[in-house]
Design a protein around this motif. Structure first.
Motif, short mmCIF file in Angstrom:
data_model
loop_
_atom_site.label_atom_id
_atom_site.label_comp_id
_atom_site.label_asym_id
_atom_site.label_seq_id
_atom_site.Cartn_x
_atom_site.Cartn_y
_atom_site.Cartn_z
N ASP A 24 -49.53 -2.61 27.35
CA ASP A 24 -48.71 -2.78 28.41
C ASP A 24 -49.58 -2.57 29.81
O ASP A 24 -49.13 -2.84 30.79
N MET A 25 -50.63 -2.25 29.59
CA MET A 25 -51.88 -2.12 30.65
C MET A 25 -53.15 -2.03 29.88
O MET A 25 -53.44 -1.60 28.95
N LEU B 40 -54.51 6.61 39.25
CA LEU B 40 -54.20 5.87 37.83
C LEU B 40 -52.81 6.52 37.62
O LEU B 40 -51.91 5.48 37.29
N ARG B 41 -52.16 7.54 38.10
CA ARG B 41 -50.89 7.97 37.68
C ARG B 41 -49.99 6.97 38.54
O ARG B 41 -48.75 6.84 37.84
N PHE B 42 -50.36 6.84 39.79
CA PHE B 42 -49.46 5.87 40.46
C PHE B 42 -48.94 4.49 39.56
O PHE B 42 -47.89 4.14 39.51
N HIS B 43 -50.06 3.89 39.10
CA HIS B 43 -49.90 2.67 38.33
C HIS B 43 -49.35 2.96 36.91
O HIS B 43 -48.49 1.95 36.47
N LEU B 44 -49.53 3.97 36.22
CA LEU B 44 -48.75 4.54 35.08
C LEU B 44 -47.12 4.81 35.16
O LEU B 44 -46.41 4.27 34.41
N ALA B 45 -46.96 5.28 36.06
CA ALA B 45 -45.50 5.48 36.76
C ALA B 45 -44.58 3.95 36.85
O ALA B 45 -43.78 4.26 36.68
N ALA B 46 -45.72 2.99 37.27
CA ALA B 46 -44.74 1.91 37.48
C ALA B 46 -44.38 1.06 36.02
O ALA B 46 -43.91 0.15 36.12
N LEU B 47 -45.09 1.45 35.23
CA LEU B 47 -44.85 1.03 33.80
C LEU B 47 -43.58 1.39 33.30
O LEU B 47 -42.80 1.68 32.83
N MET C 125 -42.77 3.80 23.05
CA MET C 125 -44.03 4.53 23.85
C MET C 125 -44.89 3.35 24.42
O MET C 125 -45.32 2.57 23.83
N LYS C 126 -45.35 3.52 25.76
CA LYS C 126 -46.11 2.28 26.24
C LYS C 126 -47.72 2.67 25.79
O LYS C 126 -48.06 3.47 25.72
N ARG C 127 -48.08 1.16 25.53
CA ARG C 127 -49.61 1.35 25.06
C ARG C 127 -50.38 1.08 26.11
O ARG C 127 -50.44 -0.09 26.78
N ILE C 128 -51.55 1.91 26.48
CA ILE C 128 -52.77 1.46 27.23
C ILE C 128 -54.14 1.05 26.40
O ILE C 128 -54.28 1.94 25.39
N VAL C 129 -54.36 -0.17 26.79
CA VAL C 129 -55.84 -0.28 26.17
C VAL C 129 -57.04 -0.02 27.11
O VAL C 129 -56.96 -0.34 28.33
N HIS C 130 -57.93 0.91 26.96
CA HIS C 130 -59.03 1.28 27.70
C HIS C 130 -60.45 0.65 27.00
O HIS C 130 -60.56 1.03 25.99
N VAL C 131 -61.15 0.08 27.96
CA VAL C 131 -62.47 -0.52 27.57
C VAL C 131 -63.41 0.06 28.42
O VAL C 131 -63.56 -0.04 29.74
N ASP C 132 -64.42 0.89 27.84
CA ASP C 132 -65.50 1.32 28.55
C ASP C 132 -66.71 1.71 27.68
O ASP C 132 -66.68 2.16 26.63
N HIS C 133 -67.66 1.58 28.17
CA HIS C 133 -69.14 1.62 27.22
C HIS C 133 -69.18 3.28 26.94
O HIS C 133 -70.25 3.46 25.93
N SER C 134 -68.90 4.08 27.72
CA SER C 134 -69.17 5.43 27.65
C SER C 134 -68.30 6.11 26.53
O SER C 134 -67.18 6.44 26.68
N GLU C 135 -68.80 6.70 25.55
CA GLU C 135 -68.00 7.27 24.37
C GLU C 135 -67.19 8.46 25.01
O GLU C 135 -66.23 8.81 24.76
N PHE C 136 -68.09 9.17 25.88
CA PHE C 136 -67.47 10.37 26.31
C PHE C 136 -66.24 10.20 27.28
O PHE C 136 -65.19 10.66 27.36
N PHE C 137 -66.48 8.99 28.24
CA PHE C 137 -65.10 8.89 28.97
C PHE C 137 -64.27 8.35 28.18
O PHE C 137 -63.05 8.41 28.62
N ARG C 138 -64.35 7.37 27.03
CA ARG C 138 -63.27 6.99 26.29
C ARG C 138 -62.37 8.14 25.78
O ARG C 138 -61.18 8.02 25.69
#
Length: 115
Positions: free
Chosen positions: A47-48, A108-115, A1-14
């Motif tokens: 992976d992204m 974003l789905r477009f970029h995820l599909a490229a993985l 499974m591909k792994r995405i790291v997400h960095v954002d200050h907003s807890e709600f958005f994370r």
């Protein structure tokens, strides 16, 4: 499974992004600060990388410059403040700069599909 790291200050958005990415079939790891994410990103687990531009511990552009030294995969900026900065962000080497006010999930789905 591909792994995405997400960095954002907003807890709600994370939380929202973790759920979104899991539904899309990805493993998601979220961080609230640039410093916290640096260990995971430089450790080669991503992976992204998807980042906002606001952090309590770093300026967005400075974080992106440092990120380019430690990570060679796709970097997506997802922020409500990219519209007037998109060209500058692309010059910093990001794969795409997506505004949260656009149809960001489809882009974003477009970029995820490229993985």
């Amino acid at each position: 499974m591909k792994r995405i790291v997400h960095v954002d200050h907003s807890e709600f958005f994370r939380k929202f992004m973790r759920n979104f990415l899991k539904k899309e079939g990805f493993e998601a790891e979220s961080f609230s600060s640039a410093q916290e994410s640096s260990v995971a990103i430089s450790g080669g687990i991503a992976d992204m990388v998807i980042v906002g531009l606001t952090f309590a511990d770093a300026e967005g552009e400075e974080f992106l410059k440092n990120l380019q030294d430690a990570y060679s995969g796709p970097v997506i900026v997802l922020s409500s403040s990219v519209d007037d900065r998109r060209d500058d962000l692309l010059r910093l080497g990001v794969t795409d700069a997506i505004s949260k006010t656009d149809a960001w999930q489809e882009r974003l789905r477009f970029h995820l599909a490229a993985l």
